[in-house]
Design a protein around this motif. Structure first.
Motif, short mmCIF file in Angstrom:
data_model
loop_
_atom_site.label_atom_id
_atom_site.label_comp_id
_atom_site.label_asym_id
_atom_site.label_seq_id
_atom_site.Cartn_x
_atom_site.Cartn_y
_atom_site.Cartn_z
N SER A 190 -18.79 35.32 17.97
CA SER A 190 -19.90 34.78 17.16
C SER A 190 -19.40 33.96 15.98
CB SER A 190 -20.79 35.93 16.68
OG SER A 190 -21.36 36.62 17.76
N GLU A 191 -18.39 34.48 15.27
CA GLU A 191 -17.88 33.77 14.10
C GLU A 191 -17.21 32.47 14.51
OE1 GLU A 191 -15.43 36.16 11.59
OE2 GLU A 191 -16.94 37.70 11.27
N ARG A 192 -16.41 32.54 15.58
CA ARG A 192 -15.75 31.32 16.05
C ARG A 192 -16.77 30.29 16.51
NH1 ARG A 192 -12.16 31.64 21.35
NH2 ARG A 192 -14.03 30.76 22.33
N ARG A 193 -17.79 30.75 17.20
CA ARG A 193 -18.84 29.86 17.68
C ARG A 193 -19.56 29.20 16.50
NH1 ARG A 193 -20.93 28.47 23.11
NH2 ARG A 193 -22.99 27.60 22.69
N ALA A 194 -19.85 30.00 15.46
CA ALA A 194 -20.52 29.45 14.28
C ALA A 194 -19.64 28.41 13.60
CB ALA A 194 -20.86 30.58 13.31
N SER A 195 -18.33 28.68 13.54
CA SER A 195 -17.40 27.72 12.95
C SER A 195 -17.34 26.44 13.76
CB SER A 195 -16.00 28.34 12.84
OG SER A 195 -16.01 29.46 12.00
N GLU A 196 -17.34 26.59 15.09
CA GLU A 196 -17.31 25.41 15.95
C GLU A 196 -18.58 24.58 15.79
OE1 GLU A 196 -16.76 27.03 19.81
OE2 GLU A 196 -14.58 27.29 19.59
N GLU A 197 -19.72 25.24 15.69
CA GLU A 197 -20.97 24.52 15.51
C GLU A 197 -20.99 23.79 14.17
OE1 GLU A 197 -23.99 27.44 15.98
OE2 GLU A 197 -23.91 27.43 18.19
N LEU A 223 -18.33 22.70 12.58
CA LEU A 223 -17.42 21.57 12.73
C LEU A 223 -18.08 20.45 13.53
CD1 LEU A 223 -13.99 23.32 13.40
CD2 LEU A 223 -14.64 22.02 11.38
N ASN A 224 -18.83 20.81 14.55
CA ASN A 224 -19.52 19.81 15.37
C ASN A 224 -20.56 19.05 14.55
OD1 ASN A 224 -18.07 20.41 17.68
ND2 ASN A 224 -19.55 21.91 18.41
N ARG A 225 -21.27 19.79 13.68
CA ARG A 225 -22.25 19.12 12.80
C ARG A 225 -21.56 18.18 11.84
NH1 ARG A 225 -24.83 24.28 12.96
NH2 ARG A 225 -23.73 24.90 11.06
N LEU A 226 -20.43 18.64 11.29
CA LEU A 226 -19.67 17.80 10.36
C LEU A 226 -19.16 16.56 11.07
CD1 LEU A 226 -18.30 17.34 7.63
CD2 LEU A 226 -16.41 18.77 8.40
N ALA A 247 -21.92 14.11 11.68
CA ALA A 247 -22.29 13.42 10.45
C ALA A 247 -21.29 12.31 10.13
CB ALA A 247 -22.38 14.41 9.30
N VAL A 248 -20.00 12.62 10.27
CA VAL A 248 -18.96 11.63 9.98
C VAL A 248 -19.05 10.46 10.96
CG1 VAL A 248 -16.47 11.23 10.01
CG2 VAL A 248 -17.39 13.26 8.90
N GLU A 249 -19.36 10.76 12.22
CA GLU A 249 -19.44 9.73 13.24
C GLU A 249 -20.63 8.80 13.00
OE1 GLU A 249 -17.67 9.36 16.79
OE2 GLU A 249 -16.31 9.66 15.10
N GLN A 250 -21.71 9.32 12.42
CA GLN A 250 -22.93 8.54 12.30
C GLN A 250 -23.15 7.93 10.91
OE1 GLN A 250 -26.36 10.69 13.98
NE2 GLN A 250 -24.94 11.90 15.19
N VAL A 251 -22.34 8.31 9.94
CA VAL A 251 -22.54 7.80 8.58
C VAL A 251 -22.25 6.31 8.54
CG1 VAL A 251 -20.17 8.14 7.73
CG2 VAL A 251 -22.11 8.39 6.16
N GLY A 252 -22.91 5.59 7.64
CA GLY A 252 -22.77 4.14 7.58
C GLY A 252 -21.49 3.67 6.93
#
Length: 252
Positions: free
Chosen positions: A86-93, A95-98, A101-106
């Motif tokens: 659960s903790e690893r999955r939460a960390s991965e999620e 990181l995926n959100r981050l 965000a980095v991929e889509q920022v202008g």
């Protein structure tokens, strides 16, 4: 669940519908493989599944399992190990959100190694500079220099970030086709667990539109000043004309 209770549970008691579908699909694949190609005694499968707790809440697990075989090498059961991730999955999620965000920022975002070579560039880098991300990886950002700033300017940037400080400023870069553009940037050091600078992150924003708007504003202000001056002169000239016309009427 207690061990005794687990013996009475069905798969639907343990897995939400989505995970239950994954279990069924994996089991079908493995049984088909056993039927077509014969027994794979040492074959294991690892899958991530969401599971129910006794109170109805869920948690994520990593399940590693394989078949148990009878004397005739037929699969008769399954043995496996389940680990709470659960903790690893939460960390991965997170990181995926981050990453999303980095991929889509202008703004352009670059990650540099300790010597200043590009390790990562987001899509905005390609949009702004016209360099493909693949072209930039492994190169030094010198390819972007517009030639307006001299060497001491860039030496100051490098010495600042090597000291572990953040540099903020403005400079002129150029695109792949040689087109210059104004940019503002922030370059910050990234430290490891012991405090050593191991990477740098650079956030850069293209100021082309802002510079153009600023020039248009200055031009508009100039025109406004000229209009004000012309209006004032016309007003004073009109006062003189009124006096001239008045005396002309008296003369007539």
């Amino acid at each position: 669940w207690t061990p005794a209770e687990c013996a009475t549970l069905k798969p639907a008691d343990l897995f939400p519908p989505a995970s239950l579908a994954v279990v069924a699909k994996v089991l079908e694949q493995e049984l088909k493989l056993q039927h077509v190609s014969g027994p794979y005694v040492d074959r294991v499968r690892t899958v991530q599944l969401e599971q129910y707790r006794r109170d109805g809440t869920t948690f994520w697990t990593e399940v590693t399992a394989r078949f148990l075989y009878d004397a005739e090498q037929r699969p008769v059961g399954i043995i496996g190990a389940t680990r709470d991730i659960s903790e690893r999955r939460a960390s991965e999620e997170q990181l995926n959100r981050l990453f999303a965000a980095v991929e889509q920022v202008g703004e352009m975002i670059l990650i540099l190694d300790a010597r200043g070579a590009i390790l990562y560039a987001n899509p905005a880098f390609e949009t702004t500079t016209r360099y493909a991300v693949e072209e930039a990886i492994g190169t030094i950002p010198d390819i972007l220099r517009g030639g307006k700033e001299n060497s001491p300017f860039y030496e100051d940037i490098w010495s600042t970030i090597q000291l572990g400080k953040t540099w903020r400023g403005r400079f002129t870069n150029q695109k792949k086709d040689g087109t210059p553009y104004e940019a503002t940037a922030t370059i910050s050091p990234i430290r490891d667990e012991v405090g050593t600078v191991v990477n740098y992150v650079m956030v850069c924003r293209d100021l082309t539109s802002e510079v153009l708007l600023q020039k248009q504003l200055v031009q508009a202000q100039k025109m406004e000043a000229i209009g004000t001056l012309a209006g004032g002169i016309a007003h004073d000239f009109n006062n003189l004309l009124q006096a001239i016309l008045g005396y002309a009427d008296l003369l007539l």
